[in-house]
Write a protein that holds these residues in place. Structure first.
Motif, mmCIF file in Angstrom:
data_model
loop_
_atom_site.group_PDB
_atom_site.id
_atom_site.type_symbol
_atom_site.label_atom_id
_atom_site.label_comp_id
_atom_site.label_asym_id
_atom_site.label_seq_id
_atom_site.Cartn_x
_atom_site.Cartn_y
_atom_site.Cartn_z
ATOM 1 N N PRO A 47 17.343 -12.970 0.356
ATOM 2 C CA PRO A 47 16.468 -11.821 0.627
ATOM 3 C C PRO A 47 15.244 -11.784 -0.289
ATOM 4 O O PRO A 47 14.154 -11.423 0.148
ATOM 5 N N HIS A 48 15.432 -12.204 -1.552
ATOM 6 C CA HIS A 48 14.302 -12.225 -2.476
ATOM 7 C C HIS A 48 13.238 -13.226 -2.027
ATOM 8 O O HIS A 48 12.039 -12.960 -2.120
ATOM 9 N N LEU A 49 13.673 -14.373 -1.552
ATOM 10 C CA LEU A 49 12.731 -15.384 -1.085
ATOM 11 C C LEU A 49 11.995 -14.900 0.158
ATOM 12 O O LEU A 49 10.788 -15.094 0.290
ATOM 13 N N ILE A 50 12.717 -14.273 1.076
ATOM 14 C CA ILE A 50 12.097 -13.749 2.294
ATOM 15 C C ILE A 50 11.036 -12.706 1.941
ATOM 16 O O ILE A 50 9.920 -12.727 2.457
ATOM 17 N N LEU A 51 11.371 -11.792 1.042
ATOM 18 C CA LEU A 51 10.433 -10.757 0.609
ATOM 19 C C LEU A 51 9.217 -11.385 -0.076
ATOM 20 O O LEU A 51 8.067 -11.029 0.210
ATOM 21 N N PHE A 52 9.459 -12.345 -0.969
ATOM 22 C CA PHE A 52 8.374 -13.030 -1.678
ATOM 23 C C PHE A 52 7.454 -13.775 -0.707
ATOM 24 O O PHE A 52 6.227 -13.680 -0.793
ATOM 25 N N ALA A 53 8.035 -14.519 0.210
ATOM 26 C CA ALA A 53 7.235 -15.284 1.177
ATOM 27 C C ALA A 53 6.402 -14.353 2.054
ATOM 28 O O ALA A 53 5.235 -14.641 2.344
ATOM 29 N N GLY A 54 6.990 -13.235 2.460
ATOM 30 C CA GLY A 54 6.245 -12.259 3.248
ATOM 31 C C GLY A 54 5.091 -11.659 2.463
ATOM 32 O O GLY A 54 3.998 -11.442 2.997
ATOM 33 N N MET A 55 5.328 -11.380 1.186
ATOM 34 C CA MET A 55 4.264 -10.835 0.344
ATOM 35 C C MET A 55 3.110 -11.820 0.199
ATOM 36 O O MET A 55 1.941 -11.436 0.301
ATOM 37 N N ILE A 56 3.437 -13.088 -0.012
ATOM 38 C CA ILE A 56 2.390 -14.115 -0.122
ATOM 39 C C ILE A 56 1.605 -14.190 1.190
ATOM 40 O O ILE A 56 0.373 -14.264 1.193
ATOM 41 N N GLY A 57 2.310 -14.166 2.307
ATOM 42 C CA GLY A 57 1.641 -14.182 3.613
ATOM 43 C C GLY A 57 0.700 -13.004 3.788
ATOM 44 O O GLY A 57 -0.415 -13.142 4.297
ATOM 45 N N GLY A 58 1.133 -11.825 3.362
ATOM 46 C CA GLY A 58 0.297 -10.639 3.474
ATOM 47 C C GLY A 58 -0.941 -10.708 2.595
ATOM 48 O O GLY A 58 -2.047 -10.345 3.011
ATOM 49 N N ILE A 59 -0.771 -11.181 1.381
ATOM 50 C CA ILE A 59 -1.889 -11.267 0.442
ATOM 51 C C ILE A 59 -2.924 -12.285 0.913
ATOM 52 O O ILE A 59 -4.126 -12.003 0.942
ATOM 53 N N VAL A 60 -2.466 -13.465 1.303
ATOM 54 C CA VAL A 60 -3.393 -14.520 1.737
ATOM 55 C C VAL A 60 -4.113 -14.120 3.030
ATOM 56 O O VAL A 60 -5.332 -14.275 3.150
ATOM 57 N N SER A 61 -3.364 -13.572 3.984
ATOM 58 C CA SER A 61 -3.981 -13.213 5.267
ATOM 59 C C SER A 61 -4.978 -12.075 5.120
ATOM 60 O O SER A 61 -6.059 -12.104 5.713
ATOM 61 N N LYS A 62 -4.653 -11.064 4.328
ATOM 62 C CA LYS A 62 -5.579 -9.945 4.143
ATOM 63 C C LYS A 62 -6.850 -10.406 3.432
ATOM 64 O O LYS A 62 -7.947 -9.982 3.784
ATOM 65 N N THR A 63 -6.706 -11.284 2.451
ATOM 66 C CA THR A 63 -7.881 -11.803 1.751
ATOM 67 C C THR A 63 -8.776 -12.586 2.714
ATOM 68 O O THR A 63 -9.998 -12.482 2.657
ATOM 69 N N ALA A 64 -8.165 -13.329 3.614
ATOM 70 C CA ALA A 64 -8.936 -14.150 4.559
ATOM 71 C C ALA A 64 -9.752 -13.303 5.541
ATOM 72 O O ALA A 64 -10.881 -13.663 5.875
ATOM 73 N N VAL A 65 -9.194 -12.206 6.008
ATOM 74 C CA VAL A 65 -9.884 -11.404 7.030
ATOM 75 C C VAL A 65 -10.517 -10.134 6.467
ATOM 76 O O VAL A 65 -11.031 -9.317 7.219
ATOM 77 N N TYR A 66 -10.512 -9.982 5.148
ATOM 78 C CA TYR A 66 -10.981 -8.732 4.561
ATOM 79 C C TYR A 66 -12.420 -8.356 4.918
ATOM 80 O O TYR A 66 -12.698 -7.169 5.145
ATOM 81 N N PRO A 67 -13.367 -9.291 4.994
ATOM 82 C CA PRO A 67 -14.720 -8.878 5.392
ATOM 83 C C PRO A 67 -14.751 -8.160 6.747
ATOM 84 O O PRO A 67 -15.479 -7.188 6.921
ATOM 85 N N LEU A 68 -13.949 -8.614 7.702
ATOM 86 C CA LEU A 68 -13.884 -7.930 8.997
ATOM 87 C C LEU A 68 -13.249 -6.546 8.845
ATOM 88 O O LEU A 68 -13.668 -5.584 9.487
ATOM 89 N N ASP A 69 -12.245 -6.437 7.993
ATOM 90 C CA ASP A 69 -11.580 -5.163 7.759
ATOM 91 C C ASP A 69 -12.548 -4.166 7.125
ATOM 92 O O ASP A 69 -12.591 -2.994 7.511
ATOM 93 N N LEU A 70 -13.324 -4.628 6.159
ATOM 94 C CA LEU A 70 -14.305 -3.767 5.516
ATOM 95 C C LEU A 70 -15.336 -3.266 6.521
ATOM 96 O O LEU A 70 -15.659 -2.075 6.561
ATOM 97 N N CYS A 71 -15.832 -4.159 7.359
ATOM 98 C CA CYS A 71 -16.817 -3.759 8.371
ATOM 99 C C CYS A 71 -16.206 -2.793 9.376
ATOM 100 O O CYS A 71 -16.854 -1.836 9.796
ATOM 101 N N LYS A 72 -14.971 -3.029 9.755
ATOM 102 C CA LYS A 72 -14.285 -2.114 10.677
ATOM 103 C C LYS A 72 -14.258 -0.704 10.101
ATOM 104 O O LYS A 72 -14.598 0.271 10.771
ATOM 105 N N LYS A 73 -13.865 -0.594 8.842
ATOM 106 C CA LYS A 73 -13.788 0.720 8.204
ATOM 107 C C LYS A 73 -15.162 1.367 8.100
ATOM 108 O O LYS A 73 -15.308 2.564 8.332
ATOM 109 N N ARG A 74 -16.154 0.584 7.759
ATOM 110 C CA ARG A 74 -17.502 1.147 7.641
ATOM 111 C C ARG A 74 -18.037 1.603 8.990
ATOM 112 O O ARG A 74 -18.714 2.627 9.079
#
Length: 186
Positions: free
Chosen positions: A70-97
């Motif tokens: 379970p710890h590995l699953i949680l860790f891997a999911g967290m890494i996936g979330g961090i990397v993916s959000k960083t990759a698409v963040y400019p679009l997210d920022l523009c969406k919010k604006r």
């Protein structure tokens, strides 16, 4: 109701373009990172059991819930979330604006109002007003994480990445846990 009255149907869909554009890459990167981290850790831990020193990804995705902790699953999911959000963040920022730009009458005490005509205009204005020049680019390359917010397109990244990492980690953990329990019931 007031948005519809003042802006019509178009006002109800303000910010939808960047949202739609970011969904596919965000999800793809989340799942890819999740699988890569799980496979890498599981293959690495198997190295001690065998004489082979190469890191080869051989784990079947269907075996993850039965072999990963379970710890590995949680860790891997967290890494996936961090990397993916960083990759698409400019679009997210523009969406919010784009979504909040018509609320200027409510924002008089919270700084300058940011008004743009669409996704490309928002990207262009953000970069021109808040940063992207050679000096900033060089700083960014030298120390990526420390200077990431120097770019206007990554303003506010840290809280968004923390939220995304936790949410995605919990998402994958709960999915794998429920899948495991339902499989045992069947």
């Amino acid at each position: 109701k007031s948005i519809y009255v003042r802006e019509g149907v178009k006002g109800l869909f303000r910010g939808l373009g960047p949202s739609v554009l970011q969904v596919a890459p965000l999800t793809a990167i989340q799942f890819w990172c999740y699988n890569v981290v799980i496979e890498a850790v599981m293959d690495y831990t198997k190295q001690g059991e065998s004489k082979d020193s190469k890191l080869i990804f051989t784990i079947n995705v269907n075996e993850i819930s039965s072999h990963a902790t379970p710890h590995l699953i949680l860790f891997a999911g967290m890494i996936g979330g961090i990397v993916s959000k960083t990759a698409v963040y400019p679009l997210d920022l523009c969406k919010k604006r784009l979504q909040i730009q018509k609320f200027h009458q409510s924002r008089t005490t919270y700084g300058e109002n940011f008004v743009c005509k669409g996704l490309m205009d928002c990207l262009k204005r953000t970069v021109s007003r808040e940063g992207w020049n050679g000096e900033m680019a060089l700083k960014l390359i030298k120390n990526f994480i420390k200077n990431l917010e120097v770019l206007g397109l990554y303003k506010g990244l840290y809280p968004s990445v923390v939220k995304s990492g936790l949410a995605t980690g919990l998402h994958f953990f709960l999915y794998e846990e429920l899948l495991s329990r339902l499989t045992r019931l069947h």
